[in-house]
Design an enzyme around this catalytic site. Sequence first.
Site, PDB file in Angstrom:
ATOM      1  N   MET A   1     -10.841 -18.896  -3.992  1.00  0.00           N
ATOM      2  CA  MET A   1     -11.524 -18.306  -2.839  1.00  0.00           C
ATOM      3  C   MET A   1     -10.555 -17.378  -2.092  1.00  0.00           C
ATOM      4  O   MET A   1     -10.796 -17.010  -0.945  1.00  0.00           O
ATOM      5  CB  MET A   1     -12.056 -19.392  -1.917  1.00  0.00           C
ATOM      6  CG  MET A   1     -13.081 -20.275  -2.632  1.00  0.00           C
ATOM      7  SD  MET A   1     -14.312 -20.981  -1.559  1.00  0.00           S
ATOM      8  CE  MET A   1     -13.307 -22.056  -0.586  1.00  0.00           C
TER       9      MET A   1
ATOM     10  N   HIS B   1      -2.142 -21.565  -5.849  1.00  0.00           N
ATOM     11  CA  HIS B   1      -2.929 -20.729  -6.762  1.00  0.00           C
ATOM     12  C   HIS B   1      -2.026 -20.142  -7.851  1.00  0.00           C
ATOM     13  O   HIS B   1      -2.381 -20.101  -9.026  1.00  0.00           O
ATOM     14  CB  HIS B   1      -3.566 -19.551  -6.005  1.00  0.00           C
ATOM     15  CG  HIS B   1      -4.551 -19.937  -4.946  1.00  0.00           C
ATOM     16  ND1 HIS B   1      -4.419 -19.549  -3.627  1.00  0.00           N
ATOM     17  CD2 HIS B   1      -5.700 -20.666  -4.994  1.00  0.00           C
ATOM     18  CE1 HIS B   1      -5.436 -20.016  -2.922  1.00  0.00           C
ATOM     19  NE2 HIS B   1      -6.228 -20.700  -3.726  1.00  0.00           N
TER      20      HIS B   1
ATOM     21  N   GLN C   1     -21.180 -23.304  -1.046  1.00  0.00           N
ATOM     22  CA  GLN C   1     -20.439 -24.574  -1.019  1.00  0.00           C
ATOM     23  C   GLN C   1     -19.972 -24.957   0.381  1.00  0.00           C
ATOM     24  O   GLN C   1     -19.334 -25.991   0.559  1.00  0.00           O
ATOM     25  CB  GLN C   1     -19.277 -24.548  -2.008  1.00  0.00           C
ATOM     26  CG  GLN C   1     -18.105 -23.676  -1.605  1.00  0.00           C
ATOM     27  CD  GLN C   1     -17.091 -23.569  -2.723  1.00  0.00           C
ATOM     28  OE1 GLN C   1     -17.354 -22.963  -3.751  1.00  0.00           O
ATOM     29  NE2 GLN C   1     -15.919 -24.156  -2.543  1.00  0.00           N
TER      30      GLN C   1
ATOM     31  N   GLY D   1      -6.821 -27.032  -9.808  1.00  0.00           N
ATOM     32  CA  GLY D   1      -5.783 -27.830  -9.170  1.00  0.00           C
ATOM     33  C   GLY D   1      -6.193 -29.278  -8.951  1.00  0.00           C
ATOM     34  O   GLY D   1      -7.346 -29.564  -8.627  1.00  0.00           O
TER      35      GLY D   1
ATOM     36  N   LYS E   1      -5.194 -30.824  -6.503  1.00  0.00           N
ATOM     37  CA  LYS E   1      -5.357 -30.902  -5.046  1.00  0.00           C
ATOM     38  C   LYS E   1      -6.818 -31.246  -4.719  1.00  0.00           C
ATOM     39  O   LYS E   1      -7.099 -32.008  -3.809  1.00  0.00           O
ATOM     40  CB  LYS E   1      -4.943 -29.555  -4.446  1.00  0.00           C
ATOM     41  CG  LYS E   1      -5.569 -29.180  -3.146  1.00  0.00           C
ATOM     42  CD  LYS E   1      -4.708 -29.602  -2.006  1.00  0.00           C
ATOM     43  CE  LYS E   1      -5.135 -29.098  -0.661  1.00  0.00           C
ATOM     44  NZ  LYS E   1      -6.535 -28.930  -0.401  1.00  0.00           N
TER      45      LYS E   1
ATOM     46  N   ARG F   1      -6.426 -23.098   4.031  1.00  0.00           N
ATOM     47  CA  ARG F   1      -6.811 -23.591   5.361  1.00  0.00           C
ATOM     48  C   ARG F   1      -5.602 -23.890   6.248  1.00  0.00           C
ATOM     49  O   ARG F   1      -5.752 -23.970   7.467  1.00  0.00           O
ATOM     50  CB  ARG F   1      -7.641 -24.861   5.247  1.00  0.00           C
ATOM     51  CG  ARG F   1      -9.059 -24.635   4.807  1.00  0.00           C
ATOM     52  CD  ARG F   1      -9.765 -25.951   4.684  1.00  0.00           C
ATOM     53  NE  ARG F   1     -11.023 -25.827   3.973  1.00  0.00           N
ATOM     54  CZ  ARG F   1     -12.179 -25.497   4.536  1.00  0.00           C
ATOM     55  NH1 ARG F   1     -12.240 -25.311   5.829  1.00  0.00           N
ATOM     56  NH2 ARG F   1     -13.275 -25.384   3.817  1.00  0.00           N
TER      57      ARG F   1
END
Length: 270
Positions: free
Chosen positions: A26, A33, A57, A143, A145, A182
């Site tokens: 995104m 990334h 989403q 990922g 994550k 974020r």
Amino acid sequence: MKIIRSIKKLRAFISNVDNLGFVPTMGYIHKGHLSLVKKSIKKCNKTLVSIYVNPTQFNSKIDFINYPRNLNKDLKILKKNKVDFVFIPKTSEIYKKRNSNKLKVHRNKKILCGKYRKGHFEGVINILNRLLKIINPDFMFLGEKDFQQLFLIKNYVKKKFKVKIIGCKTIRNKNYVALSSRNNLLSKKDLIIASLISKKLMLFKKKVNRNYIYQKNINILKANLIKNYHVSLDYLELRNEKDLTIFKKKNKFRLFVAYYINKVRLIDNF
Ligand code: AMP
């Protein structure tokens, strides 16, 4: 590096590529990334990164609007890292057609983030289904994550696409905070809190590995996080790595967390 904004152009560029690696993002590119990009470049002949803040989403419009974006900076970083193609789809084109079949998401969509972000994983699977149909890559890099996302996508694609999924380790800053676009929404003070929480959770996991009685102590830990750091928790749970069922004993597990610091929602797993 080719920057591609239409499906027609994309097809023209990649139709003859064999062993194509795909990294969906995104944007607001960071070293997390880039770790995926590097893996793809190593394994594949060509690497395609998509940048698209997928509206379906997000379960909150404000969250979607506030999501960090900086396309020019992203393109510079990706070029420097020798990415071959960047695909920047337009909403009007990518969502033009309706889905022919209902998208079936694994039943484990209803736990963890699936429980607290209604419709989130349906949105993730929706966009991924569209991107995979157009791109048809050989490998896709995701990922750990976003571990639940990785789990659900693996389950979804194995029946439908030839693509092989490569899960990649979580990249953290020097204070153990998982890199995330974020994080840019956090103040310095909030980042310190995120770091303290990461350290606490890592320690807790270590203790569980050493036969710590976690059932009672996880509740104490939750109360402690809320009281000391003024965060609000969506969940803090131990789950088995293999199938995300509730952890009991012995199996390989992860500690999953989702919490808000000043309205910014962070997720991680250890
Ligand atoms: P996003 O742009 O947040 O949708 O992430 C795009 C991809 O990068 C997803 O597969 C994420 O799981 C992965 N990713 C995000 N942050 C990290 C990180 N800190 N370490 C490794 N992978 C990550």
